[in-house]
Structures are given as C-alpha cells and as structure tokens.
Design a protein around this motif. Structure first.
Motif, PDB file in Angstrom:
ATOM      1  N   ASN A 124       0.808  -1.214   0.000  1.00  0.00           N
ATOM      2  CA  ASN A 124       0.000   0.000   0.000  1.00  0.00           C
ATOM      3  C   ASN A 124       0.840   1.263   0.000  1.00  0.00           C
ATOM      4  N   GLN A 125       2.053   1.156  -0.525  1.00  0.00           N
ATOM      5  CA  GLN A 125       2.868   2.346  -0.724  1.00  0.00           C
ATOM      6  C   GLN A 125       2.206   3.227  -1.787  1.00  0.00           C
ATOM      7  N   LEU A 126       2.372   4.525  -1.633  1.00  0.00           N
ATOM      8  CA  LEU A 126       1.728   5.476  -2.523  1.00  0.00           C
ATOM      9  C   LEU A 126       2.547   5.680  -3.796  1.00  0.00           C
ATOM     10  N   TYR A 127       1.847   5.820  -4.930  1.00  0.00           N
ATOM     11  CA  TYR A 127       2.480   6.022  -6.236  1.00  0.00           C
ATOM     12  C   TYR A 127       1.812   7.167  -6.987  1.00  0.00           C
ATOM     13  N   PRO A 144      13.069   7.258  -8.057  1.00  0.00           N
ATOM     14  CA  PRO A 144      11.650   7.575  -7.878  1.00  0.00           C
ATOM     15  C   PRO A 144      11.349   9.015  -8.292  1.00  0.00           C
ATOM     16  N   ILE A 145      10.100   9.256  -8.615  1.00  0.00           N
ATOM     17  CA  ILE A 145       9.694  10.554  -9.123  1.00  0.00           C
ATOM     18  C   ILE A 145       9.692  11.585  -7.995  1.00  0.00           C
ATOM     19  N   SER A 146      10.124  12.800  -8.337  1.00  0.00           N
ATOM     20  CA  SER A 146      10.087  13.893  -7.365  1.00  0.00           C
ATOM     21  C   SER A 146       8.702  14.529  -7.409  1.00  0.00           C
ATOM     22  N   LEU A 147       7.912  14.304  -6.372  1.00  0.00           N
ATOM     23  CA  LEU A 147       6.566  14.870  -6.338  1.00  0.00           C
ATOM     24  C   LEU A 147       6.622  16.387  -6.249  1.00  0.00           C
ATOM     25  N   SER A 148       7.583  16.931  -5.516  1.00  0.00           N
ATOM     26  CA  SER A 148       7.686  18.389  -5.384  1.00  0.00           C
ATOM     27  C   SER A 148       7.922  19.034  -6.748  1.00  0.00           C
ATOM     28  N   GLU A 149       8.717  18.396  -7.600  1.00  0.00           N
ATOM     29  CA  GLU A 149       8.936  18.929  -8.943  1.00  0.00           C
ATOM     30  C   GLU A 149       7.704  18.735  -9.815  1.00  0.00           C
ATOM     31  N   LEU A 150       7.047  17.594  -9.670  1.00  0.00           N
ATOM     32  CA  LEU A 150       5.837  17.334 -10.450  1.00  0.00           C
ATOM     33  C   LEU A 150       4.767  18.393 -10.161  1.00  0.00           C
ATOM     34  N   LEU A 151       4.634  18.769  -8.897  1.00  0.00           N
ATOM     35  CA  LEU A 151       3.606  19.732  -8.514  1.00  0.00           C
ATOM     36  C   LEU A 151       3.872  21.129  -9.078  1.00  0.00           C
ATOM     37  N   GLN A 152       5.108  21.369  -9.514  1.00  0.00           N
ATOM     38  CA  GLN A 152       5.444  22.670 -10.093  1.00  0.00           C
ATOM     39  C   GLN A 152       5.246  22.708 -11.610  1.00  0.00           C
ATOM     40  N   ARG A 153       4.986  21.563 -12.195  1.00  0.00           N
ATOM     41  CA  ARG A 153       4.847  21.508 -13.647  1.00  0.00           C
ATOM     42  C   ARG A 153       3.551  22.169 -14.105  1.00  0.00           C
ATOM     43  N   GLN A 154       3.685  23.106 -15.034  1.00  0.00           N
ATOM     44  CA  GLN A 154       2.523  23.829 -15.532  1.00  0.00           C
ATOM     45  C   GLN A 154       1.785  23.061 -16.629  1.00  0.00           C
ATOM     46  N   ASP A 155       2.443  22.049 -17.197  1.00  0.00           N
ATOM     47  CA  ASP A 155       1.848  21.327 -18.319  1.00  0.00           C
ATOM     48  C   ASP A 155       1.177  20.023 -17.903  1.00  0.00           C
ATOM     49  N   LEU A 156       1.165  19.713 -16.590  1.00  0.00           N
ATOM     50  CA  LEU A 156       0.580  18.467 -16.113  1.00  0.00           C
ATOM     51  C   LEU A 156      -0.463  18.763 -15.036  1.00  0.00           C
ATOM     52  N   ASN A 157      -1.640  18.239 -15.225  1.00  0.00           N
ATOM     53  CA  ASN A 157      -2.739  18.486 -14.285  1.00  0.00           C
ATOM     54  C   ASN A 157      -3.026  17.247 -13.450  1.00  0.00           C
ATOM     55  N   ASP A 171       1.234  15.570   2.334  1.00  0.00           N
ATOM     56  CA  ASP A 171       0.180  16.565   2.598  1.00  0.00           C
ATOM     57  C   ASP A 171       0.755  17.978   2.616  1.00  0.00           C
ATOM     58  N   GLN A 172       1.928  18.133   3.210  1.00  0.00           N
ATOM     59  CA  GLN A 172       2.557  19.450   3.258  1.00  0.00           C
ATOM     60  C   GLN A 172       2.921  19.935   1.860  1.00  0.00           C
ATOM     61  N   LEU A 173       3.415  19.030   1.025  1.00  0.00           N
ATOM     62  CA  LEU A 173       3.733  19.389  -0.356  1.00  0.00           C
ATOM     63  C   LEU A 173       2.474  19.828  -1.103  1.00  0.00           C
ATOM     64  N   LEU A 174       1.395  19.102  -0.895  1.00  0.00           N
ATOM     65  CA  LEU A 174       0.149  19.417  -1.593  1.00  0.00           C
ATOM     66  C   LEU A 174      -0.408  20.765  -1.152  1.00  0.00           C
ATOM     67  N   GLN A 175      -0.277  21.075   0.134  1.00  0.00           N
ATOM     68  CA  GLN A 175      -0.811  22.332   0.646  1.00  0.00           C
ATOM     69  C   GLN A 175      -0.072  23.541   0.068  1.00  0.00           C
ATOM     70  N   SER A 176       1.193  23.337  -0.273  1.00  0.00           N
ATOM     71  CA  SER A 176       1.982  24.446  -0.812  1.00  0.00           C
ATOM     72  C   SER A 176       2.058  24.425  -2.334  1.00  0.00           C
ATOM     73  N   SER A 177       1.283  23.553  -2.969  1.00  0.00           N
ATOM     74  CA  SER A 177       1.387  23.367  -4.418  1.00  0.00           C
ATOM     75  C   SER A 177       0.537  24.388  -5.168  1.00  0.00           C
ATOM     76  N   ILE A 228       7.230   7.334  -5.475  1.00  0.00           N
ATOM     77  CA  ILE A 228       7.409   8.733  -5.094  1.00  0.00           C
ATOM     78  C   ILE A 228       8.594   8.858  -4.138  1.00  0.00           C
ATOM     79  N   LYS A 229       9.506   9.775  -4.456  1.00  0.00           N
ATOM     80  CA  LYS A 229      10.695   9.958  -3.629  1.00  0.00           C
ATOM     81  C   LYS A 229      10.332  10.389  -2.214  1.00  0.00           C
ATOM     82  N   GLU A 230       9.301  11.218  -2.074  1.00  0.00           N
ATOM     83  CA  GLU A 230       8.938  11.751  -0.760  1.00  0.00           C
ATOM     84  C   GLU A 230       8.007  10.836   0.040  1.00  0.00           C
ATOM     85  N   SER A 231       7.593   9.724  -0.543  1.00  0.00           N
ATOM     86  CA  SER A 231       6.677   8.826   0.158  1.00  0.00           C
ATOM     87  C   SER A 231       7.412   8.108   1.282  1.00  0.00           C
TER      88      SER A 231
END
Length: 302
Positions: A124-127, A144-157, A171-177, A228-231
C-alpha cells in the motif's frame, strides 16, 4: 389493560421484556466503528457492511480489526457505514465514534484521539499513477519521481481525492502546491479517480499499489505507477476515537489491546492469520520489529 396483571403473574410479560432488551457488555459500553467498503484495505463481503466482528473481511485493516476486537470483550461492537462528511459531522457534534480508516493529521487531533495501529504494508505504498501513453512527459522527473517537482509543472494536471490524507510530508507538499494544476474531488472510492484518469480527465493522480492493482485487474493494463521519492514507507496507520471522556476511555482500551497483541508469545500465529500464509518474509520481519517496539513502550495516545 386488564390483561396486564395476569401477564405479570404468569411471567410472560417479564420474559418478553427480557427477550427484547439488548444484551450489553461491561456496564452497557458500546464501541462504534466507522467502516467503508474500500478494498483491498477494508471490504464488505457480499457487499454488506459488517454487523458483527465475524462479518469483517480479510484485508489489511479489517483483518487486523477482527483480531483487535477479540481483545476488547468488555465492549459491544457496532459498525456503521457512512460518507466521510457524515462521519466528520458525527465527530464534531460530540458523538463517540472510532475509526480504523483515518490518518493522523494536525486538524484531526483537535477533535479526536489517535493511537498507532500497524505500519503501512508495502503493498500500500503510494504512487503517482498515469496513463502509459503519457510516460514520456514524466521522464525528466527522476526515479523515484520527485513529487515536489511534479507539482510545479505547468503542463501536467493532477486530480486527487478531497479530504484524504496522503501522509504528513506529502500533505505538506500538496498544501503548498499550485492549486490551479492540482484539483481535488470528493469521491467515495479511489477507483473513481482511476476511471477518470483512464478517460483522460487529468494527467495523473496519487494512489496505492494495491488499489491500482485491483482496478487494473478489471480492465486493460494501461496505467503506470511511478514510486514517489517523498513517500514514507514506514508511516503508520492509526485508530482514532472522538476527543471526549468516553472516547478517551475507548482509545486507552484500544491502545492496551494493541500492546497486548504485540507482546503475545503466539503473535506469529495471529500474524499469519492476518497476513495469510503466503505473506512476504521481509514484510513479516518488519512487522515483528514494529510490534517489539510497541510491546516495550508504554501507552501511545495523542
């Protein structure tokens, strides 16, 4: 009403009243559990919510809950299925309810107590989940993918479940995204978002390996999971109860029962019952280390 004296003399009315009265445990204490059909973590066998502990399924959480309830015979256990908003309303209105399905978060500590239950299982690790035909767009985010970088991408929703906790760090990353690129939606099951991803309603979502595997089993293998690297693999699952006097007594009883299970000389037997005979040996060793620490420590209640 002339029948009343004769019924009392015959004992029939008393017998009827005795039969109709519920059987209470330990002074009438009832522990009410919030449940949801959310396989593979918690499932309703036959599609029906459990009415007793024996009706619980064999998933990661419901299988453990069945064993835990056996260590709490002083309570009568009731189960109720509700939406997340309905459950939150019950808690905030002062009802005493417990949940094995909610993650610990600072906001939730305001109105409920938490105690650690079990570590997250590796299945049940997060992906980050995306469509295979879009993999090239994510290739420069690392593995693993950098979620913090993914959240900054303007071309991916992204589209995520509303009011769901994905772990403290994420959760902290998402709140600041960038909220324009990461939207949330109120859903009952993770499969709803996976279906929307398959229908190209967004570029990615976040989900566990087991949830994706169960969904893909029902259709084409067109989804890709990126770790996810931050998971945090070693994050914990918690049980929570309402933050009132009755909830405090119940969470203390639950904490004692978990520590008793952790110290049980026969714990490998119930571990096999819970995980199944084909469970991964490395996973069992990780769980045994956790239960060693849980058994040696004192109460853990927040």
């Amino acid at each position: 009403m002339r029948l009343l004296p004769s019924l009392l003399r015959s004992g029939l009315l008393l017998a009827a009243l005795s039969f109709a009265a519920p059987v209470l445990h330990a002074g009438g204490s009832t522990m009410r559990w919030f449940v949801q059909d959310a396989p593979p973590l918690f499932s309703f066998p036959g599609g029906q919510a459990p009415r007793r502990a024996a009706d619980l399924g064999d998933g990661e959480i419901d299988g453990f809950l069945r064993l835990l309830i056996a260590e709490l015979p002083q309570y009568r256990h009731e189960f109720f299925d509700a939406t997340l908003p309905r459950f939150e309303l019950m808690v905030k209105s002062g009802e005493t309810v417990c949940s094995p399905l909610h993650k610990r978060s600072p906001d939730r500590l305001k109105d409920r107590f938490f105690t650690p239950m079990i570590p997250w299982l590796a299945s049940n690790q997060l992906y980050v989940v995306l469509r295979r035909d879009q993999a090239e767009k994510f290739s420069d985010l690392g593995s693993p993918i950098s979620l913090s970088e993914l959240l900054q991408r303007q071309d991916l929703n992204g589209l995520l479940a509303r009011d769901r906790s994905y772990g403290r760090q994420i959760d902290q990353l998402l709140q600041s995204s960038n909220q324009e690129r990461v939207q949330t939606l109120s859903v009952r099951k993770g499969a709803q978002l996976l279906a929307m991803l398959r229908a190209k309603r967004m570029d990615y979502t976040l989900e566990t390996k087991s949830e994706v595997s169960a969904y893909v089993d029902e259709g084409p293998d067109d989804l890709l999971m990126l770790p996810i690297k931050e998971s945090q693999m070693d994050s914990l699952r918690y049980i929570s109860c309402s933050r009132n006097a009755q909830g405090r007594a119940q969470i203390e009883a639950i904490d004692r029962a978990i520590r008793k299970m952790a110290a049980d000389p026969q714990r490998e037997t119930w571990l096999r019952t819970w995980l199944g005979p084909s469970s991964d040996a490395q996973e069992r060793r990780r769980l045994l280390r956790y239960f060693d620490e849980r058994a040696r420590g004192g109460p853990q209640i927040e």
